[in-house]
Scaffold this motif. Structure first.
Motif, PDB file in Angstrom:
ATOM      1  N   SER A  45     -12.981 -28.562 -25.115  1.00 46.57           N
ATOM      2  CA  SER A  45     -12.713 -29.588 -24.116  1.00 46.57           C
ATOM      3  C   SER A  45     -12.129 -30.821 -24.792  1.00 46.57           C
ATOM      4  CB  SER A  45     -13.991 -29.898 -23.331  1.00 46.57           C
ATOM      5  OG  SER A  45     -13.720 -30.756 -22.254  1.00 46.57           O
ATOM      6  N   GLY A  46     -12.580 -32.018 -24.373  1.00 40.71           N
ATOM      7  CA  GLY A  46     -12.009 -33.252 -24.905  1.00 40.71           C
ATOM      8  C   GLY A  46     -12.798 -33.848 -26.043  1.00 40.71           C
ATOM      9  N   ALA A  47     -13.499 -33.023 -26.815  1.00 34.56           N
ATOM     10  CA  ALA A  47     -14.306 -33.542 -27.924  1.00 34.56           C
ATOM     11  C   ALA A  47     -13.437 -34.319 -28.904  1.00 34.56           C
ATOM     12  CB  ALA A  47     -15.002 -32.389 -28.641  1.00 34.56           C
ATOM     13  N   ILE A  48     -13.971 -35.454 -29.358  1.00 37.37           N
ATOM     14  CA  ILE A  48     -13.281 -36.281 -30.344  1.00 37.37           C
ATOM     15  C   ILE A  48     -14.231 -36.535 -31.508  1.00 37.37           C
ATOM     16  CG2 ILE A  48     -13.936 -38.469 -29.227  1.00 37.37           C
ATOM     17  CD1 ILE A  48     -11.125 -39.504 -30.024  1.00 37.37           C
ATOM     18  N   SER A  49     -13.716 -36.528 -32.720  1.00 33.17           N
ATOM     19  CA  SER A  49     -14.549 -36.627 -33.926  1.00 33.17           C
ATOM     20  C   SER A  49     -14.792 -38.095 -34.270  1.00 33.17           C
ATOM     21  CB  SER A  49     -13.873 -35.909 -35.097  1.00 33.17           C
ATOM     22  OG  SER A  49     -13.681 -34.556 -34.800  1.00 33.17           O
ATOM     23  N   LEU A  50     -15.978 -38.577 -33.949  1.00 31.46           N
ATOM     24  CA  LEU A  50     -16.337 -39.965 -34.222  1.00 31.46           C
ATOM     25  C   LEU A  50     -17.333 -40.097 -35.364  1.00 31.46           C
ATOM     26  CD1 LEU A  50     -16.761 -41.310 -30.566  1.00 31.46           C
ATOM     27  CD2 LEU A  50     -14.738 -41.448 -32.042  1.00 31.46           C
ATOM     28  N   ARG A  51     -17.892 -38.975 -35.821  1.00 28.32           N
ATOM     29  CA  ARG A  51     -18.961 -39.052 -36.818  1.00 28.32           C
ATOM     30  C   ARG A  51     -18.639 -38.293 -38.109  1.00 28.32           C
ATOM     31  NH1 ARG A  51     -21.110 -39.236 -31.841  1.00 28.32           N
ATOM     32  NH2 ARG A  51     -22.637 -40.891 -31.442  1.00 28.32           N
ATOM     33  N   GLN A  52     -17.394 -37.864 -38.260  1.00 29.31           N
ATOM     34  CA  GLN A  52     -16.990 -37.273 -39.528  1.00 29.31           C
ATOM     35  C   GLN A  52     -15.514 -37.576 -39.777  1.00 29.31           C
ATOM     36  OE1 GLN A  52     -18.115 -35.125 -37.035  1.00 29.31           O
ATOM     37  NE2 GLN A  52     -16.286 -33.972 -36.459  1.00 29.31           N
ATOM     38  N   PRO A  53     -15.125 -37.670 -41.028  1.00 28.11           N
ATOM     39  CA  PRO A  53     -13.719 -37.970 -41.335  1.00 28.11           C
ATOM     40  C   PRO A  53     -12.834 -36.775 -41.044  1.00 28.11           C
ATOM     41  CG  PRO A  53     -14.916 -37.518 -43.353  1.00 28.11           C
ATOM     42  CD  PRO A  53     -15.935 -37.517 -42.247  1.00 28.11           C
ATOM     43  N   LEU A  54     -11.563 -37.051 -40.824  1.00 30.63           N
ATOM     44  CA  LEU A  54     -10.574 -36.004 -40.582  1.00 30.63           C
ATOM     45  C   LEU A  54      -9.566 -35.982 -41.729  1.00 30.63           C
ATOM     46  CD1 LEU A  54      -9.915 -36.708 -36.805  1.00 30.63           C
ATOM     47  CD2 LEU A  54     -11.298 -34.861 -37.766  1.00 30.63           C
ATOM     48  N   ARG A  55      -9.030 -34.810 -41.993  1.00 29.95           N
ATOM     49  CA  ARG A  55      -8.015 -34.665 -43.038  1.00 29.95           C
ATOM     50  C   ARG A  55      -6.750 -34.091 -42.432  1.00 29.95           C
ATOM     51  NH1 ARG A  55     -10.491 -36.016 -47.619  1.00 29.95           N
ATOM     52  NH2 ARG A  55     -12.749 -35.666 -47.765  1.00 29.95           N
ATOM     53  N   ILE A  56      -5.616 -34.548 -42.959  1.00 34.87           N
ATOM     54  CA  ILE A  56      -4.308 -34.099 -42.485  1.00 34.87           C
ATOM     55  C   ILE A  56      -3.611 -33.350 -43.618  1.00 34.87           C
ATOM     56  CG2 ILE A  56      -2.059 -34.789 -41.599  1.00 34.87           C
ATOM     57  CD1 ILE A  56      -3.363 -37.292 -40.453  1.00 34.87           C
ATOM     58  N   ASP A  57      -3.158 -32.143 -43.312  1.00 37.54           N
ATOM     59  CA  ASP A  57      -2.434 -31.316 -44.272  1.00 37.54           C
ATOM     60  C   ASP A  57      -1.003 -31.163 -43.766  1.00 37.54           C
ATOM     61  OD1 ASP A  57      -1.583 -29.476 -46.137  1.00 37.54           O
ATOM     62  OD2 ASP A  57      -2.578 -27.771 -45.177  1.00 37.54           O
ATOM     63  N   GLU A  58      -0.030 -31.667 -44.523  1.00 40.09           N
ATOM     64  CA  GLU A  58       1.372 -31.537 -44.124  1.00 40.09           C
ATOM     65  C   GLU A  58       1.865 -30.149 -44.517  1.00 40.09           C
ATOM     66  OE1 GLU A  58       5.686 -33.824 -44.425  1.00 40.09           O
ATOM     67  OE2 GLU A  58       3.988 -34.562 -45.597  1.00 40.09           O
ATOM     68  N   ARG A  59       1.994 -29.277 -43.538  1.00 39.40           N
ATOM     69  CA  ARG A  59       2.393 -27.897 -43.795  1.00 39.40           C
ATOM     70  C   ARG A  59       3.894 -27.781 -44.058  1.00 39.40           C
ATOM     71  NH1 ARG A  59      -1.141 -24.014 -41.685  1.00 39.40           N
ATOM     72  NH2 ARG A  59      -3.282 -24.717 -42.060  1.00 39.40           N
ATOM     73  N   ALA A  60       4.658 -28.654 -43.410  1.00 41.82           N
ATOM     74  CA  ALA A  60       6.113 -28.679 -43.524  1.00 41.82           C
ATOM     75  C   ALA A  60       6.560 -30.020 -42.952  1.00 41.82           C
ATOM     76  CB  ALA A  60       6.736 -27.511 -42.756  1.00 41.82           C
ATOM     77  N   PRO A  61       7.814 -30.415 -43.136  1.00 45.90           N
ATOM     78  CA  PRO A  61       8.258 -31.658 -42.520  1.00 45.90           C
ATOM     79  C   PRO A  61       7.990 -31.657 -41.009  1.00 45.90           C
ATOM     80  CG  PRO A  61       9.900 -30.882 -44.068  1.00 45.90           C
ATOM     81  CD  PRO A  61       8.878 -29.790 -43.947  1.00 45.90           C
ATOM     82  N   GLN A  62       7.321 -32.728 -40.548  1.00 47.99           N
ATOM     83  CA  GLN A  62       7.015 -32.905 -39.135  1.00 47.99           C
ATOM     84  C   GLN A  62       6.102 -31.822 -38.582  1.00 47.99           C
ATOM     85  OE1 GLN A  62      11.377 -34.991 -38.343  1.00 47.99           O
ATOM     86  NE2 GLN A  62      10.556 -33.672 -36.771  1.00 47.99           N
ATOM     87  N   GLN A  63       5.247 -31.282 -39.453  1.00 45.39           N
ATOM     88  CA  GLN A  63       4.289 -30.257 -39.045  1.00 45.39           C
ATOM     89  C   GLN A  63       2.963 -30.526 -39.761  1.00 45.39           C
ATOM     90  OE1 GLN A  63       4.142 -25.570 -39.749  1.00 45.39           O
ATOM     91  NE2 GLN A  63       5.798 -26.184 -38.376  1.00 45.39           N
ATOM     92  N   LEU A  64       1.996 -31.067 -38.993  1.00 45.35           N
ATOM     93  CA  LEU A  64       0.735 -31.528 -39.562  1.00 45.35           C
ATOM     94  C   LEU A  64      -0.439 -30.727 -39.013  1.00 45.35           C
ATOM     95  CD1 LEU A  64       1.309 -35.384 -39.141  1.00 45.35           C
ATOM     96  CD2 LEU A  64       1.980 -33.931 -41.063  1.00 45.35           C
ATOM     97  N   ALA A  65      -1.301 -30.248 -39.925  1.00 45.19           N
ATOM     98  CA  ALA A  65      -2.539 -29.577 -39.544  1.00 45.19           C
ATOM     99  C   ALA A  65      -3.687 -30.553 -39.722  1.00 45.19           C
ATOM    100  CB  ALA A  65      -2.752 -28.341 -40.409  1.00 45.19           C
ATOM    101  N   VAL A  66      -4.495 -30.724 -38.677  1.00 42.38           N
ATOM    102  CA  VAL A  66      -5.587 -31.696 -38.677  1.00 42.38           C
ATOM    103  C   VAL A  66      -6.918 -30.953 -38.639  1.00 42.38           C
ATOM    104  CG1 VAL A  66      -6.644 -33.622 -37.415  1.00 42.38           C
ATOM    105  CG2 VAL A  66      -4.154 -33.382 -37.469  1.00 42.38           C
TER     106      VAL A  66
END
Length: 266
Positions: A45-66
């Motif tokens: 559903s609309g769960a949002i992460s407020l209690r743990q950090p998030l990491r972003i992995d750039e898989r390719a230009p303009q393509q981000l895995a969160v």
């Protein structure tokens, strides 16, 4: 002339086949950025992460895995990752239907909702069934619907929920539909782990849907593509007016005898 920026997300994860079809189709319409969960996040559903950090992995230009939920992805995209405001957000193509009250649970729909809350026109795409996806047909339809949304615009606080039938074919057509009502077995399966601690699996198989002519469930069951406009204003206006007439809510209303606290037994 600057091409419109289109944000693409989903809940099946950045490696899912549906998001590849969707992103490729959108490249004919604008500059595409894919910001999607690193792993499957179905039914969050609309769960949002407020209690743990998030990491972003750039898989390719303009393509981000969160490393988070679909809502996290869209939130990060709109408030951090994208170079400018998108003209459109599209989510999917989900492997499985999101019909009727599925919209309350769906991570695919949640991505569209998060963008809608930031006044970005949004569309959630799903396909019923669990078979293979016909990439060419799906690409043609998502491109056609997205192009119309870019051209015509959409009302504020509203988004489109689109469901393709399992057997999508060249003869399939669109039905503008209201949300229906799906039925599921409400099951809790209790188990015990090797250390004799209890754990539980929630859910159950789909039992069908209410027969509601004009609904998205009926449209997809009949082999059509359902296109449902969804409003984020959840207020029940008829009930709101009824509530204003409740005696107990009138100014200076006296409590009824049955509402008064009685003597307690000690």
């Amino acid at each position: 002339m600057t091409r419109p920026l289109i944000l693409v997300s989903n809940d099946d994860g950045i490696d899912a086949p549906g998001i590849a079809i969707l992103a490729d189709a959108m490249r004919a319409l604008g500059e595409v950025w894919v910001v999607a969960p690193a792993t499957e996040q179905s039914a969050v559903s609309g769960a949002i992460s407020l209690r743990q950090p998030l990491r972003i992995d750039e898989r390719a230009p303009q393509q981000l895995a969160v490393s988070g939920t679909p809502t996290d992805c869209v939130y990060i995209a709109l408030n951090h990752a994208l170079p400018r405001r998108p003209a459109l957000c599209v989510s999917g193509i989900n492997h499985g239907a999101n019909l009727g009250d599925d919209v309350l649970y769906s991570g695919t729909v949640a991505a569209a909702i998060e963008a809608t809350l930031s006044d970005v026109p949004s569309i959630a795409f799903s396909q019923a069934g669990r078979g293979g996806m016909k990439a060419e047909l799906l690409a043609r339809w998502v491109q056609r619907i997205a192009a119309a949304a870019l051209r015509e615009g959409m009302p504020r606080a509203s988004f489109l929920n689109v469901n393709f039938p399992p057997e999508l074919n060249a003869a399939s057509s669109v039905r503008v539909s209201k949300l229906g009502r799906r039925n599921y077995g409400r099951q809790v399966v209790a188990k015990e782990d090797p250390r004799h601690l209890p754990y539980f699996w929630l859910g159950g198989s789909e039992l069908g849907f209410d027969d509601m002519p004009g609904s998205d469930c009926n449209a997809v069951a009949e082999g059509h593509i359902s296109l449902s406009p969804v409003d984020l204003d959840l207020t029940h206006y008829r009930f709101l007016n009824e509530l204003r007439q409740w005696d107990e809510l009138q100014p200076h209303a006296e409590p009824r005898p049955e509402d008064s606290p009685g003597d307690s037994d000690v």
